[in-house]
Design a protein around this motif. Sequence first.
Motif, PDB file in Angstrom:
ATOM      1  N   UNK A  23      42.705  11.666  43.263  1.00  0.00           N
ATOM      2  CA  UNK A  23      41.998  10.422  43.590  1.00  0.00           C
ATOM      3  C   UNK A  23      42.780   9.574  44.589  1.00  0.00           C
ATOM      4  N   UNK A  24      44.101   9.571  44.479  1.00  0.00           N
ATOM      5  CA  UNK A  24      44.919   8.851  45.449  1.00  0.00           C
ATOM      6  C   UNK A  24      44.783   9.488  46.830  1.00  0.00           C
ATOM      7  N   UNK A  25      44.780  10.824  46.878  1.00  0.00           N
ATOM      8  CA  UNK A  25      44.645  11.529  48.158  1.00  0.00           C
ATOM      9  C   UNK A  25      43.349  11.146  48.854  1.00  0.00           C
ATOM     10  N   UNK A  26      42.271  11.067  48.098  1.00  0.00           N
ATOM     11  CA  UNK A  26      40.993  10.658  48.682  1.00  0.00           C
ATOM     12  C   UNK A  26      41.076   9.234  49.221  1.00  0.00           C
ATOM     13  N   UNK A  27      41.764   8.354  48.501  1.00  0.00           N
ATOM     14  CA  UNK A  27      41.861   6.947  48.892  1.00  0.00           C
ATOM     15  C   UNK A  27      42.664   6.764  50.182  1.00  0.00           C
ATOM     16  N   UNK A  61      51.395  -0.562  65.422  1.00  0.00           N
ATOM     17  CA  UNK A  61      50.388   0.413  65.882  1.00  0.00           C
ATOM     18  C   UNK A  61      50.867   1.842  65.604  1.00  0.00           C
ATOM     19  N   UNK A  62      50.893   2.189  64.336  1.00  0.00           N
ATOM     20  CA  UNK A  62      51.555   3.411  63.885  1.00  0.00           C
ATOM     21  C   UNK A  62      50.912   4.667  64.444  1.00  0.00           C
ATOM     22  N   UNK A  63      49.577   4.726  64.445  1.00  0.00           N
ATOM     23  CA  UNK A  63      48.935   5.966  64.898  1.00  0.00           C
ATOM     24  C   UNK A  63      49.289   6.268  66.350  1.00  0.00           C
ATOM     25  N   UNK A  64      49.274   5.260  67.211  1.00  0.00           N
ATOM     26  CA  UNK A  64      49.619   5.480  68.618  1.00  0.00           C
ATOM     27  C   UNK A  64      51.093   5.835  68.770  1.00  0.00           C
ATOM     28  N   UNK A  65      51.964   5.180  67.986  1.00  0.00           N
ATOM     29  CA  UNK A  65      53.392   5.511  68.035  1.00  0.00           C
ATOM     30  C   UNK A  65      53.641   6.952  67.610  1.00  0.00           C
ATOM     31  N   UNK A 102      51.240  -0.735  52.933  1.00  0.00           N
ATOM     32  CA  UNK A 102      49.955  -0.364  53.529  1.00  0.00           C
ATOM     33  C   UNK A 102      48.849  -0.020  52.527  1.00  0.00           C
ATOM     34  N   UNK A 103      49.090   0.820  51.488  1.00  0.00           N
ATOM     35  CA  UNK A 103      47.984   1.217  50.610  1.00  0.00           C
ATOM     36  C   UNK A 103      47.351   0.006  49.916  1.00  0.00           C
ATOM     37  N   UNK A 104      46.074  -0.191  50.130  1.00  0.00           N
ATOM     38  CA  UNK A 104      45.377  -1.319  49.527  1.00  0.00           C
ATOM     39  C   UNK A 104      45.314  -2.535  50.431  1.00  0.00           C
ATOM     40  N   UNK A 105      46.257  -2.680  51.362  1.00  0.00           N
ATOM     41  CA  UNK A 105      46.203  -3.802  52.312  1.00  0.00           C
ATOM     42  C   UNK A 105      45.351  -3.453  53.522  1.00  0.00           C
ATOM     43  N   UNK A 106      45.559  -2.248  54.041  1.00  0.00           N
ATOM     44  CA  UNK A 106      44.785  -1.804  55.201  1.00  0.00           C
ATOM     45  C   UNK A 106      44.177  -0.443  54.885  1.00  0.00           C
ATOM     46  N   UNK A 107      43.115  -0.113  55.575  1.00  0.00           N
ATOM     47  CA  UNK A 107      42.462   1.175  55.369  1.00  0.00           C
ATOM     48  C   UNK A 107      43.356   2.285  55.907  1.00  0.00           C
ATOM     49  N   UNK A 108      43.593   3.310  55.086  1.00  0.00           N
ATOM     50  CA  UNK A 108      44.509   4.377  55.457  1.00  0.00           C
ATOM     51  C   UNK A 108      43.769   5.702  55.625  1.00  0.00           C
ATOM     52  N   UNK A 109      44.163   6.434  56.664  1.00  0.00           N
ATOM     53  CA  UNK A 109      43.735   7.820  56.802  1.00  0.00           C
ATOM     54  C   UNK A 109      44.937   8.599  57.329  1.00  0.00           C
ATOM     55  N   UNK A 153      48.711  11.232  61.296  1.00  0.00           N
ATOM     56  CA  UNK A 153      49.406  12.440  61.735  1.00  0.00           C
ATOM     57  C   UNK A 153      50.921  12.395  61.642  1.00  0.00           C
ATOM     58  N   UNK A 154      51.480  11.489  60.840  1.00  0.00           N
ATOM     59  CA  UNK A 154      52.937  11.413  60.705  1.00  0.00           C
ATOM     60  C   UNK A 154      53.480  12.670  60.040  1.00  0.00           C
TER      61      UNK A 154
END
Length: 397
Positions: free
Chosen positions: A73-77, A179-183, A201-208, A213-214
Amino acid sequence: MKDEKANFKLHHSHFRDLWTLDPEITFLNHGSFGACPKAVLAVQQKLRSQLEQEPLRFFGREWEPLIDNARNQLAEFVGADSEDLVFVNNATTGVNSVLRSLTFSSNDEILTTNHEYNACRNALDFIASRTGARVVIAKIPFPIESPQQVIAAVMERISPNTRLALLDHVTSQTGLIFPIQQLVQELQQLGIDTLIDGAHAPGMISLNLREIGATYYTGNCHKWLCAPKGAAFLYVRRDRQSQIRPLTISHGANSPRTDKSRFQLEFDWTGTDDPTAYMCVPDAIAFMGSLLPGGWNELRQRNHQLVLEARQLLCQALEVLPPCPEEMIGSMAVIPMLGALENRHFMTVHDELFDKFGIQAQIVPWHESPKLLLRISAQIYNTLEQYVYLAKALREL
């Protein structure tokens, strides 16, 4: 001010009753350690009772399905495959697990920023002292005008010897969303692995995490996700999992099982502990997502708007300019403390706010001017009136 303090509990949100927070305290610092709702704590207590009633059955039969369910369930979130996640106690443990697993030489450079969380910077320094690797600091300005300044500062410090970049997703001291994704994408194109400290980050901003890709990503579940203390995760990209070992080596190191990866077999069991915080993560996700009609998206947006309004009124009260654009803020915001307050010790200001006014807010020392920062958080139990009260207290100080 004493009369205002006595009457201030009238301004508390009705959501406050869902937490065990002290009603006499104006709690504006959810970001430091989070706060777990009563309903989730009740689930944890039930699980603890289940454990203690029959410990052998619990750890022999019930523990692993509960952990696997929580992981799924965490992985989905967070937008990841469950095979790429393991639970750890906190994000600092996640960072240390990666750093202690990797091999560095005296020719290697590890890149981080001047906003890096102190505990993780200490871990970097420890690794450097053991291996001879060099820690390189990208100096990101604060106040800051745009996310592009973050990218420029980091990329300027890249060299042919840069082996790994340790970067915050949301900075602790300054409350900035990087701007983590671009970095990650730009560093990856240069063959540089990334370790992202996503504590807030988890719960504060939407994560994917798939999109980000880190190479490595760690985040806390006890902060904005509102799980019990001691719940966090470590994500490791599939091609790096064989290299990453837990800080404690236990039974998983020579397990004959083939139904799970060595990565999960080792991290899932590092000795006898209380795993109930991990098991409550699905309940925290479900509970917090049920509080508003729009679920998690509405909750995140509500907290974001509240902290922006609070920042505006506090900046006006202290006669300072906002130190960063709104797009770099999630549910925390930082206000520079100038004038008479700037030269006071950060703990003195914190303690006076708490002891005189019953306000819990984060006061942060900064290594440049402004030397003192006020960091506020906004969770669903907070109201704008609480920040009005904080502004009055600061003016009195």
